[in-house]
Scaffold this active site. Structure first.
Site, PDB file in Angstrom:
ATOM      1  CE1 TYR A 151      35.880  34.653  38.563  1.00  0.00           C
ATOM      2  CE2 TYR A 151      37.981  34.958  39.678  1.00  0.00           C
ATOM      3  CZ  TYR A 151      37.252  34.448  38.614  1.00  0.00           C
ATOM      4  OH  TYR A 151      37.876  33.741  37.624  1.00  0.00           O
ATOM      5  CE  LYS A 155      36.027  30.965  37.765  1.00  0.00           C
ATOM      6  NZ  LYS A 155      35.680  30.113  36.611  1.00  0.00           N
ATOM      7  N   GLY A 182      46.262  30.962  37.057  1.00  0.00           N
ATOM      8  CA  GLY A 182      46.564  32.277  37.627  1.00  0.00           C
ATOM      9  C   GLY A 182      46.231  33.327  36.578  1.00  0.00           C
ATOM     10  CB  THR A 186      41.671  36.390  28.415  1.00  0.00           C
ATOM     11  OG1 THR A 186      41.198  36.646  29.746  1.00  0.00           O
ATOM     12  CG2 THR A 186      42.513  35.128  28.417  1.00  0.00           C
TER      13      THR A 186
HETATM   14  P1  NDP Z   1      37.243  35.998  28.571  1.00  0.00           P
HETATM   15  O1  NDP Z   1      36.475  37.164  29.098  1.00  0.00           O
HETATM   16  O2  NDP Z   1      38.205  36.229  27.472  1.00  0.00           O
HETATM   17  O3  NDP Z   1      36.263  34.835  28.144  1.00  0.00           O
HETATM   18  C1  NDP Z   1      35.101  34.506  28.875  1.00  0.00           C
HETATM   19  C2  NDP Z   1      34.231  33.619  28.011  1.00  0.00           C
HETATM   20  O4  NDP Z   1      33.109  33.178  28.777  1.00  0.00           O
HETATM   21  C3  NDP Z   1      33.699  34.345  26.790  1.00  0.00           C
HETATM   22  O5  NDP Z   1      33.767  33.483  25.680  1.00  0.00           O
HETATM   23  C4  NDP Z   1      32.262  34.638  27.152  1.00  0.00           C
HETATM   24  O6  NDP Z   1      31.457  34.580  25.987  1.00  0.00           O
HETATM   25  C5  NDP Z   1      31.919  33.464  28.068  1.00  0.00           C
HETATM   26  N1  NDP Z   1      30.861  33.804  29.008  1.00  0.00           N
HETATM   27  C6  NDP Z   1      30.948  34.617  30.099  1.00  0.00           C
HETATM   28  N2  NDP Z   1      29.755  34.714  30.699  1.00  0.00           N
HETATM   29  C7  NDP Z   1      28.898  33.953  29.978  1.00  0.00           C
HETATM   30  C8  NDP Z   1      27.512  33.668  30.073  1.00  0.00           C
HETATM   31  N3  NDP Z   1      26.764  34.179  31.074  1.00  0.00           N
HETATM   32  N4  NDP Z   1      26.937  32.849  29.168  1.00  0.00           N
HETATM   33  C9  NDP Z   1      27.675  32.325  28.153  1.00  0.00           C
HETATM   34  N5  NDP Z   1      28.997  32.543  28.010  1.00  0.00           N
HETATM   35  C10 NDP Z   1      29.592  33.367  28.899  1.00  0.00           C
HETATM   36  O7  NDP Z   1      38.003  35.394  29.846  1.00  0.00           O
HETATM   37  P2  NDP Z   1      38.912  34.080  30.047  1.00  0.00           P
HETATM   38  O8  NDP Z   1      39.116  33.365  28.783  1.00  0.00           O
HETATM   39  O9  NDP Z   1      40.075  34.499  30.812  1.00  0.00           O
HETATM   40  O10 NDP Z   1      37.963  33.246  31.022  1.00  0.00           O
HETATM   41  C11 NDP Z   1      37.619  31.903  30.808  1.00  0.00           C
HETATM   42  C12 NDP Z   1      37.495  31.211  32.152  1.00  0.00           C
HETATM   43  O11 NDP Z   1      38.764  31.221  32.809  1.00  0.00           O
HETATM   44  C13 NDP Z   1      36.503  31.871  33.113  1.00  0.00           C
HETATM   45  O12 NDP Z   1      35.769  30.860  33.781  1.00  0.00           O
HETATM   46  C14 NDP Z   1      37.408  32.591  34.099  1.00  0.00           C
HETATM   47  O13 NDP Z   1      36.802  32.760  35.344  1.00  0.00           O
HETATM   48  C15 NDP Z   1      38.591  31.640  34.148  1.00  0.00           C
HETATM   49  N6  NDP Z   1      39.842  32.209  34.631  1.00  0.00           N
HETATM   50  C16 NDP Z   1      40.431  33.270  33.983  1.00  0.00           C
HETATM   51  C17 NDP Z   1      41.616  33.794  34.465  1.00  0.00           C
HETATM   52  C18 NDP Z   1      42.298  34.969  33.827  1.00  0.00           C
HETATM   53  O14 NDP Z   1      43.194  35.549  34.452  1.00  0.00           O
HETATM   54  N7  NDP Z   1      41.977  35.335  32.614  1.00  0.00           N
HETATM   55  C19 NDP Z   1      42.263  33.236  35.673  1.00  0.00           C
HETATM   56  C20 NDP Z   1      41.577  32.112  36.228  1.00  0.00           C
HETATM   57  C21 NDP Z   1      40.414  31.631  35.724  1.00  0.00           C
HETATM   58  P3  NDP Z   1      30.342  35.656  25.537  1.00  0.00           P
HETATM   59  O15 NDP Z   1      30.756  36.974  26.105  1.00  0.00           O
HETATM   60  O16 NDP Z   1      30.353  35.585  24.040  1.00  0.00           O
HETATM   61  O17 NDP Z   1      29.107  35.098  26.129  1.00  0.00           O
END
Ligand code: NDP
Length: 250
Positions: A151, A155, A182, A186
């Protein structure tokens, strides 16, 4: 028509909060994800103030991404803002025991998916000599932690792509902002732990994690600074977090 924002991963978490925030800022939207019903709910809650189109695709599907984006009506291709947010962590395992499918999902989704979407949209921004790409990286892209090698690598890839995009696209008037959050509460940990809600909840226990809205607020701010300003790179921690695995819990 308002300015158009294209948001990947808008079906939950940071992407959804960003859509809701930018709706208030007066953008129209193209929102993307794999879960059509979640995107439909979001479109309904955006109200009548803004227009929205949902595109259902997996960012790992190279042809699907290209087809979906090129099928947009001409007036919707005038994209001002791309938020490359779709992504997830899958598993939390040592490099010797990690699951290859999890590794593929992270490298293909977090790196290649971001590239496929960007490749399809950048030509429209170049044509307009204007645009703003916001890449959602992570503190995992700044510092590697145990059991998170792949992961973190994905990133770190996003960090490198943000730098490269800035070097290649600034000449076309396109701004690049890299955002490294950070711990944000979610669905992220539920996905990482494959639906284990109890394990996921523990990640956010004993302190106040960031909310998706905190990241959305920053994105909104980065888009409203004067045109002469680019916010290149920002790390956002919860107050209790000092490093990826250093969180002061009560
Ligand atoms: P969620 O799991 O709530 O959201 C992830 C989103 O990404 C969903 O809408 C999902 O949609 C979409 N997604 C994931 N894989 C795919 C795919 N293969 N194709 C299309 N859509 C995809 O997590 P977050 O909102 O927290 O994550 C959003 C971003 O923030 C990510 O890049 C994550 O790595 C990053 N992040 C999150 C942190 C945290 O602590 N939450 C910290 C740092 C970074 P669906 O399932 O409908 O396809």
């Amino acid at each position: 028509m308002n300015k158009i924002a294209f948001i990947t991963g808008a079906s939950s978490g940071i992407g959804k909060a960003t859509a809701l925030k930018l709706a208030n800022d007066g953008y129209d939207f193209i929102i993307c994800g794999r879960r059509a019903e979640k995107l439909a709910e979001l479109t309904n809650s955006l109200g009548e103030k803004v227009k929205a189109i949902s595109l259902i695709f997996d960012v790992r599907d190279r042809e699907g991404v290209q087809k979906s984006i090129s099928s947009l009506p001409e007036e919707w291709k005038n994209i001002s803002v791309l938020v490359n947010n779709a992504g997830n962590a899958h598993g939390l395992s040592s490099i010797d025991t990690g699951n290859l499918d999890d590794w593929d999902a992270m490298i293909d989704g977090n790196i290649k998916g971001l590239l496929y979407v960007s490749k399809a949209i950048i030509p429209y921004m170049i044509k307009n000599k204007k645009g703003h790409i916001i890449n959602i990286s992570s503190i995992a892209g700044k510092q590697t932690y145990a059991n998170g090698a792949v992961y973190c690598a994905s990133k770190k890839g996003v960090e490198a792509i943000s730098e490269g995009m800035r070097l290649d696209l600034t000449q076309y008037g396109i701004k690049i902002t890299n955002v490294a959050p950070g711990a944000v509460s979610t669905e992220f940990s539920e996905v990482r732990f494959k639906g284990d809600k109890e394990k996921a909840a523990k990640v956010y226990e004993g302190y106040e994690p960031l909310l998706a809205e905190d990241i959305a607020d920053f994105i909104s701010y980065a888009l409203t600074v004067p045109e002469r300003v680019t916010i290149a790179d920002v790390t956002i921690y919860a107050k209790a977090q000092a490093a990826p695995t250093t969180i002061y819990k009560s």
